[in-house]
Design a protein around this motif. Structure first.
Motif, PDB file in Angstrom:
ATOM      1  N   TYR A   1      11.822   5.747   3.897  1.00  0.00           N
ATOM      2  CA  TYR A   1      10.744   5.969   4.865  1.00  0.00           C
ATOM      3  C   TYR A   1       9.759   4.806   4.931  1.00  0.00           C
ATOM      4  O   TYR A   1       9.022   4.656   5.906  1.00  0.00           O
ATOM      5  N   ILE A   2       9.753   3.971   3.885  1.00  0.00           N
ATOM      6  CA  ILE A   2       8.824   2.836   3.843  1.00  0.00           C
ATOM      7  C   ILE A   2       9.246   1.734   4.821  1.00  0.00           C
ATOM      8  O   ILE A   2       8.408   1.061   5.419  1.00  0.00           O
TER       9      ILE A   2
ATOM     10  N   THR B   1      -3.781   7.976  -7.808  1.00  0.00           N
ATOM     11  CA  THR B   1      -3.731   7.998  -6.344  1.00  0.00           C
ATOM     12  C   THR B   1      -4.334   6.772  -5.673  1.00  0.00           C
ATOM     13  O   THR B   1      -4.028   6.499  -4.516  1.00  0.00           O
ATOM     14  N   GLU B   2      -5.189   6.040  -6.370  1.00  0.00           N
ATOM     15  CA  GLU B   2      -5.781   4.840  -5.782  1.00  0.00           C
ATOM     16  C   GLU B   2      -6.268   3.911  -6.876  1.00  0.00           C
ATOM     17  O   GLU B   2      -6.435   4.316  -8.030  1.00  0.00           O
TER      18      GLU B   2
ATOM     19  N   GLN C   1       0.822  -1.205   0.000  1.00  0.00           N
ATOM     20  CA  GLN C   1       0.000   0.000   0.000  1.00  0.00           C
ATOM     21  C   GLN C   1       0.860   1.261   0.000  1.00  0.00           C
ATOM     22  O   GLN C   1       0.550   2.233  -0.699  1.00  0.00           O
ATOM     23  N   ALA C   2       1.944   1.251   0.758  1.00  0.00           N
ATOM     24  CA  ALA C   2       2.821   2.424   0.795  1.00  0.00           C
ATOM     25  C   ALA C   2       3.514   2.639  -0.539  1.00  0.00           C
ATOM     26  O   ALA C   2       3.856   3.773  -0.883  1.00  0.00           O
TER      27      ALA C   2
ATOM     28  N   PRO D   1       7.735   7.031  -3.366  1.00  0.00           N
ATOM     29  CA  PRO D   1       6.387   6.649  -3.792  1.00  0.00           C
ATOM     30  C   PRO D   1       5.312   7.665  -3.411  1.00  0.00           C
ATOM     31  O   PRO D   1       4.284   7.741  -4.088  1.00  0.00           O
ATOM     32  N   TYR D   2       5.527   8.450  -2.354  1.00  0.00           N
ATOM     33  CA  TYR D   2       4.500   9.433  -2.021  1.00  0.00           C
ATOM     34  C   TYR D   2       4.439  10.558  -3.060  1.00  0.00           C
ATOM     35  O   TYR D   2       3.461  11.302  -3.125  1.00  0.00           O
ATOM     36  N   VAL D   3       5.460  10.678  -3.898  1.00  0.00           N
ATOM     37  CA  VAL D   3       5.425  11.629  -5.015  1.00  0.00           C
ATOM     38  C   VAL D   3       4.766  10.975  -6.227  1.00  0.00           C
ATOM     39  O   VAL D   3       3.863  11.541  -6.844  1.00  0.00           O
ATOM     40  N   THR D   4       5.236   9.807  -6.588  1.00  0.00           N
ATOM     41  CA  THR D   4       4.655   9.034  -7.689  1.00  0.00           C
ATOM     42  C   THR D   4       4.616   7.572  -7.277  1.00  0.00           C
ATOM     43  O   THR D   4       5.659   6.954  -7.058  1.00  0.00           O
ATOM     44  N   TYR D   5       3.423   7.026  -7.149  1.00  0.00           N
ATOM     45  CA  TYR D   5       3.291   5.630  -6.758  1.00  0.00           C
ATOM     46  C   TYR D   5       3.862   4.712  -7.840  1.00  0.00           C
ATOM     47  O   TYR D   5       3.836   5.031  -9.035  1.00  0.00           O
ATOM     48  N   ALA D   6       4.348   3.557  -7.400  1.00  0.00           N
ATOM     49  CA  ALA D   6       4.713   2.499  -8.340  1.00  0.00           C
ATOM     50  C   ALA D   6       3.448   1.915  -8.949  1.00  0.00           C
ATOM     51  O   ALA D   6       2.329   2.139  -8.455  1.00  0.00           O
TER      52      ALA D   6
END
Length: 605
Positions: free
Chosen positions: A474-475, A375-376, A202-203, A412-417
């Motif tokens: 951070y993950i 985003t989701e 999820q992260a 990943p908080y900038v661009t998710y995988a």
């Protein structure tokens, strides 16, 4: 007696048969000389195995000299490994020289072996021998190592067994650096069709929209009406006293003891009278006979499509959904449905006559969306295949390449995988292991490596980078986060291993059209966002160089000059950093050499 002296004199001067005697003597010498080559080659092969075993031993045991191990324990363990590696009971080997210096971290081992000869024994040399020695010194570099391992279906059998053995030995050698002021940590990236992020998914690829609870399903209204007759005509004419149906009503027919081809189907009513009506669009069938009994019930919606109840569901007309876990009316489960009408708390789904699915059990079932955005994503993703059909695949904890900003290591908080929606849930069972110095964690992960799926080698390269990137730190748990790239006295290295062709890339988390694997019914109609497999792989390798990560590559039983070998050679930081392993033993040797090269323990002789 007077002839005896003459006979003796003649025998002394007779030269007949001398050549045969001389040839017999020389043959022994010639055979011995020719066979000496065989004996010498055997000697050198034995010496090489003994040296390799001693090198591995001295690297593995060096950290123990500060932990109370005795010289006799070192000698016994080293000698046992040498004898095991030689693998010939005729060879006598011993380790008899041990020198340790805990202050400098020096460990020296020396020994000798003897072996019986096969050919030179003919000239009196019954055995040959050689000495061997190895020395290791404690280094001064900290290390972060990412190990990307190909666990695809082609690795099944002995290949995956050998890979596990080679990887475990590499772990032992590298972790031996955890003594004094130096640290060594290893991350593991098992890859096949994708990379399994496990609990970190999820992260890394963003949240998954939760399903809506299904609380009710209705599809009919009024009471069931008895049928007393049905003709095998076109259209079928139904006899039913005071049925109450009107023209254009939808009815569901079941239980007919004739004209059974219209059973369990929805029809519109036409030519309705008090005691009869026709089924619009129905036809006769040559093998059917008239019916004398059956039943019909009026439907709530056109086509007898069901009405679903789900409080504040949030869906709109035209949306596609997948329903699971319904009890009773199970024909609703695991299929794509399109919503044809909605209210705040209800929806009608099309193309799904519900009457034949059994009686719905209240408060069972879940409703899932089928889209995704930056985003989701949903639990299911609906897409059009290369073959033209529309299907929905379920998300896994695997991750794929980014479709936006792909060639960097942004957090990943900038661009998710990318998410992963593979056919038949094809996500490798082994999950990534962030950097750790815990042997048990690493060896357990290695022992559980599977061998299944296709080869997204570019994704293996990408994730070797991500595991060493401080932007992903951070993950992970705090003690397992990579250090900044410019940390002094720190070696970041990636080891990338494959056994074959890179054949898998993705479009929106689905196998793309330009993946060289699978059928058109399982691939997306579009090509991958970031290019075909080898093009992506080269770009990721370039980024590893820019990040100053040392890259070692291993091709396991891949063809000389193949595309797989070319990318392995391209990605290696130096030509000497590429290893071609033609068999299982060569794979182990390659891993040993890499471990030695990057280890903070250096062989000094």
């Amino acid at each position: 007696m007077r002839h005896v002296p003459a006979l003796i004199n003649r025998f002394a001067n007779d030269e007949r048969g001398v050549f045969a005697v001389l040839f017999g003597v020389m043959a022994i010498v010639l055979v011995a000389l020719g066979g000496a080559t065989v004996d010498y080659v055997t000697l050198e092969q034995t010496r090489a195995r003994a040296q390799s075993a001693l090198d591995a031993t001295v690297l593995a045991l060096q950290p123990e000299i500060n932990r109370g191990i005795t010289n006799e324990e070192i000698r016994a363990r080293a000698e046992a490994l040498v004898i095991e590696r030689i693998g010939d009971t005729r060879v006598q080997a011993n380790v008899d020289t041990i020198t340790t210096d805990p202050q400098t971290g020096r460990l020296f081992l020396g020994g000798r072996f003897t072996m019986p000869t096969m050919f030179v024994s003919l000239v009196g040399v019954t055995e040959l021998g050689a000495s061997f020695s190895s020395e290791a010194m404690k280094g001064s570099l900290n290390m972060e190592i990412a190990l990307a391992l190909d666990v695809t279906g082609s690795m099944a059998g002995n290949r995956i067994k050998v890979l596990k053995e080679a990887s475990t030995e590499l772990v032992d050698v590298i972790l031996a650096n955890n003594s004094g002021d130096t640290t060594a940590k290893i991350a593991i990236v098992p890859y096949s069709q994708a990379v399994n992020a496990g609990t970190y998914a999820q992260a890394i690829r963003g949240p998954i929209v939760a399903p809506k609870n299904l609380t009710g399903v209705t599809w009919s209204t009024g009471s069931t009406k008895s049928i007393t007759g049905a003709t095998n005509t076109s259209p079928v004419k139904i006899s039913s006293s005071y049925h109450g149906f009107k023209n254009n009503d939808w009815v569901y027919i079941s239980g007919l003891n004739g004209v059974s081809h219209v059973n369990n189907q929805a029809f519109q009513v036409q030519s309705a009278s008090t005691h009869s009506y026709e089924l619009r669009g129905s036809t006769s069938n040559w093998w059917s006979s008239d019916a004398t009994s059956g039943s019909a019930i009026k439907c709530q919606n056109a086509g007898c499509n069901p009405t679903l109840t789900s409080a504040r569901h949030g869906f709109s007309t035209g949306d596609y959904i997948v329903i699971t876990d319904v009890r009773g009316m199970t024909n609703l489960n695991n299929r794509l449905h399109q919503i044809t009408a909605t209210t705040r708390d209800t929806m009608v789904i099309g193309g799904m006559p519900a009457g034949g699915g059994g009686n719905y059990q209240a408060n069972t079932g879940r409703i899932y969306c089928t889209w995704q955005n930056a985003t989701e994503g949903c639990e299911y993703y609906r897409f059009q295949t290369q073959a033209g059909s529309w299907v929905a695949s379920r998300v896994t904890t695997c991750v794929t390449e980014r479709s936006a900003n792909p060639f960097n290591d942004q957090p990943p908080y900038v661009t998710y995988a990318g998410r992963n929606y593979p056919p038949a849930g094809d996500c490798p069972s082994s999950v990534i292991v962030p950097l750790t110095d815990q042997r048990a964690t690493l060896t357990t992960a290695i022992s559980n490596l599977p061998a299944t799926g296709t080869t997204s080698g570019s994704l293996g390269i990408l994730w070797a980078w991500y595991m060493l990137s401080p932007n992903f730190g951070y993950i992970w748990p705090e003690m397992r986060r990579p250090e900044p790239y410019d940390t002094p006295d720190l070696l970041k290295a990636a080891i990338i291993m494959t056994d074959g062709d890179f054949n898998t890339v993705h479009y929106d988390g689905v196998l793309s059209r330009d993946s060289n694997i699978g059928s058109s019914s399982g691939r997306h109609r579009n090509n991958a966002h970031n290019g075909p497999p080898y093009e992506q792989a080269k770009r990721y390798c370039d980024e590893l160089r820019k990040a100053r990560i040392t890259v070692y590559t291993v091709g396991f039983e891949i063809g000389t000059g193949s595309a797989a070998e070319e990318i392995m050679m391209y990605c290696a930081s130096d030509p000497a950093n590429y290893y071609s392993a033609a068999n299982g033993e060569a794979l182990k040797d390659s891993f040993r050499q890499i471990a030695r090269n990057i280890s903070a323990l250096r062989l000094t002789m």
